[in-house]
Scaffold this motif. Sequence first.
Motif, mmCIF file in Angstrom:
data_model
loop_
_atom_site.group_PDB
_atom_site.id
_atom_site.type_symbol
_atom_site.label_atom_id
_atom_site.label_comp_id
_atom_site.label_asym_id
_atom_site.label_seq_id
_atom_site.Cartn_x
_atom_site.Cartn_y
_atom_site.Cartn_z
ATOM 1 N N ASP A 403 0.825 -1.209 0.000
ATOM 2 C CA ASP A 403 0.000 0.000 0.000
ATOM 3 C C ASP A 403 0.860 1.261 0.000
ATOM 4 O O ASP A 403 1.093 1.880 1.040
ATOM 5 N N GLU A 404 1.304 1.624 -1.176
ATOM 6 C CA GLU A 404 2.065 2.858 -1.378
ATOM 7 C C GLU A 404 1.843 3.286 -2.821
ATOM 8 O O GLU A 404 1.641 2.455 -3.715
ATOM 9 N N ARG A 405 1.847 4.578 -3.053
ATOM 10 C CA ARG A 405 1.755 5.056 -4.435
ATOM 11 C C ARG A 405 2.907 4.483 -5.262
ATOM 12 O O ARG A 405 4.056 4.526 -4.849
ATOM 13 N N PHE A 406 2.576 3.931 -6.424
ATOM 14 C CA PHE A 406 3.542 3.389 -7.380
ATOM 15 C C PHE A 406 4.240 2.129 -6.864
ATOM 16 O O PHE A 406 5.339 1.818 -7.322
ATOM 17 N N ASP A 407 3.612 1.401 -5.944
ATOM 18 C CA ASP A 407 4.223 0.141 -5.539
ATOM 19 C C ASP A 407 3.436 -1.030 -6.122
ATOM 20 O O ASP A 407 2.605 -0.863 -7.001
ATOM 21 N N TYR A 408 3.708 -2.249 -5.655
ATOM 22 C CA TYR A 408 3.469 -3.439 -6.450
ATOM 23 C C TYR A 408 2.486 -4.423 -5.821
ATOM 24 O O TYR A 408 2.158 -4.345 -4.635
ATOM 25 N N VAL A 409 2.076 -5.399 -6.657
ATOM 26 C CA VAL A 409 1.257 -6.534 -6.237
ATOM 27 C C VAL A 409 2.149 -7.776 -6.216
ATOM 28 O O VAL A 409 2.924 -8.006 -7.157
ATOM 29 N N TYR A 410 2.043 -8.600 -5.156
ATOM 30 C CA TYR A 410 2.928 -9.747 -4.950
ATOM 31 C C TYR A 410 2.129 -11.042 -4.801
ATOM 32 O O TYR A 410 0.945 -11.031 -4.481
ATOM 33 N N LYS A 411 2.851 -12.148 -4.979
ATOM 34 C CA LYS A 411 2.272 -13.474 -4.753
ATOM 35 C C LYS A 411 3.344 -14.402 -4.188
ATOM 36 O O LYS A 411 4.486 -14.394 -4.645
ATOM 37 N N PHE A 412 2.954 -15.193 -3.176
ATOM 38 C CA PHE A 412 3.823 -16.206 -2.581
ATOM 39 C C PHE A 412 3.226 -17.579 -2.859
ATOM 40 O O PHE A 412 2.017 -17.777 -2.713
ATOM 41 N N VAL A 413 4.063 -18.539 -3.268
ATOM 42 C CA VAL A 413 3.624 -19.913 -3.515
ATOM 43 C C VAL A 413 4.462 -20.838 -2.643
ATOM 44 O O VAL A 413 5.694 -20.853 -2.740
ATOM 45 N N SER A 414 3.814 -21.611 -1.773
ATOM 46 C CA SER A 414 4.538 -22.422 -0.794
ATOM 47 C C SER A 414 5.332 -23.534 -1.474
ATOM 48 O O SER A 414 4.982 -24.023 -2.556
ATOM 49 N N LYS A 415 6.387 -23.964 -0.815
ATOM 50 C CA LYS A 415 7.200 -25.086 -1.296
ATOM 51 C C LYS A 415 6.455 -26.404 -1.108
ATOM 52 O O LYS A 415 6.437 -27.261 -2.002
ATOM 53 N N ASN A 416 5.829 -26.574 0.053
ATOM 54 C CA ASN A 416 5.154 -27.821 0.381
ATOM 55 C C ASN A 416 3.651 -27.701 0.145
ATOM 56 O O ASN A 416 3.128 -26.605 -0.097
#
Length: 706
Positions: A403-416
């Motif tokens: 949540d910041e101007r000009f920042d990004y969307v992320y995704k985490f995918v678990s190993k297990n």
Amino acid sequence: MPEANGNGVRRRLLPLLNNRNGGRSAMTCEYRCGNQCAHPAPNESDNEYFGDMVSKAMSRRGLLRTGAVAAFVVGSGASATALAGAAPAARPAAAGGRPPGDGDLQVELPELGRPVNFMAVQDNTVDSVVVPNGYDWSVTIAWGEPVEQGAPEFDIDNQSVEAQLKQFGYNCDFVAVLPLDRTFDRALLWVNHEYTNENLMFRDWVDVASATEDQLKIAMAAHGGSVVEIERVGDTGEWKPAKRKRYNRRIHTWTEFEIVGPAAGSDFLKTGDDPSGTTALGTLNNCAGGTTPWGTILTAEENFHQYFGASADISDPTTRERFGRYGIRTSAGTSRGWDRVEDRFDLAKEPNEVNRQGWIVEIDPYDPKSTPRKLTGLGRFKHEGATISIAEDGRAVAYMGDDERFDYVYKFVSKNTYREGTDRRSRQHNMTLLEEGDLYVAKFTGNSPEFPDSPPNDGLFDGTGEWLPLIEDGESKVDGMSVEEVLVFTRLAADQVGPTKMDRPEDVEANPATGTVYVALTNNSRRTPAEVDEANPRAENRFGHVIAIDEAGNDAAAKTFTWQIVIVCGDPEDPETYYDGYDKSQVSMISCPDNVAFDPSGRLWIGTDGMPGSTGVHDGMFVMPVEGDDRGHLRRFVSTPIGAECCGPAITADGRTALVAVQHPGEVSGATVDNPASTFPYGDFARPSVVTIWRKSPSGGPYIGD
């Protein structure tokens, strides 16, 4: 191409120009984030906006001349969120998870795609919660009310640190309800306590410089979160605190947390009090969050930068760069005054302490003696939330916004992979899933190369995207940065791989009925005409928009996706707004989408933070069907009191109750305890609260939205 409406007629939408200011007060800006939007955006990377990439030849002069978007039109194709025939492989957690060891809920659920039938709440300035005809509401719990055993009743004139550590904390944001039995008559309520406003907490508050140590410590104790056991009132949808407090718990600034994941023990996380880098105290500025299929809470640390001061200037250039990218103070001074109370908040003495904030935190509400865990594998930034889907191969996937101007969307995918079942062994295994995995950041590409010089050639703001790897298979994918550096300084790592700069990504959640992921982009008044692109098509975007993402193959672990803007917020009478193609003469005005949620029918619910100040209209909670003839028919369901933001929101797993956090009521510049702008909820002074909303007329069915 014309715009669709509810009668099948389509009308053209005009350029996205002349936006008005949003409605957040200066007092809210000061206390919530330290006036972050008044400062230059921390993202100073030279990443190209994809509008630049698709049309290098487009002149800056031409862009400035045309303003933002030359034209915005909507095609007649099927919605990206259609439910028809959906049998998604991505399976988001059911609202609230399920009780460990007690099997699935035995409750009757509404059908998918259930129509919305209530009459929308009209725009108003009433100092109360307003709900549709046929519904009722009550206060579930408010600031200062007892949570843990031995907590005294609240007395604003006799506050103490010891009392606040056992009482319900201050401002409420993320709300979750997790069942305690299979019939869902007993449950656990989790609430984030995002920040404090000392002007509205203490009668004699002047400023930080003159604050007493007790006042500062009371404010510290009012942060964090609360677990409250609640029970259903009779056979209704209403919930109240239970008399017993077996599970009740306050999480606060002195709660001990375990640091887990690949960055645990990193030199960047070691301090004088914790030379191991594996134990931290407190969680700060907890904004949105999520629940997991295994029945835990994920709470997000957001604007942590404002809690740290420095007794001397920070001169090391590397440290200054890292601090600067997170908006952290590098010159002598203070914002909250906490460095007067404890050295850990003085960056000149403990420069690594700030690195121990900015994480996703996992809490087990079913075990009040458990140690909450900070999950370093999900990266460190100003987290707005985290929600879990299960991919086709069983891996857990978390979506997150910075949540910041000009920042990004992320995704985490678990190993297990996730194990089905609520038995003890399965749950213990699942509680390790978020410790290791791959971390990605999103790049959005429009499918109209000539935009913004001319309208999108398919009549839609849409396109394709890819998840750019930061960490994959346990290795850093960012040149010159180790795994630990990528996870602790995730913003700097993401800057290097070229993701799309977005308009304040807040809540990012997957629809349990479809797997479609919705991204709430609250606003960005600093985007210039030269910086617009198809995913962020409006310059000076004061009202925000919502993007729907469909992962390739409907698999949450996919590395590519398609996307489409489904709401361009603002006054429906403004021709530049868009409500998923629906006739805008029939929709409610919405601005600054913040939190999103879904009911068991798959309908999208949105809480707002900053309705247009020039209108005096209050924030609220809205619902929008995402399929069928009513798709895009957005209606206001709740209006909040004066100065309040609508947070949460949460729809219970049985679909019978909505819970809303009324955050910062009366937070209007100049307001005080003795001169309140709002007296919600009890008529004396403003108190942040959680309210329950339910249908009181059985003739229309028991479900929220009927």
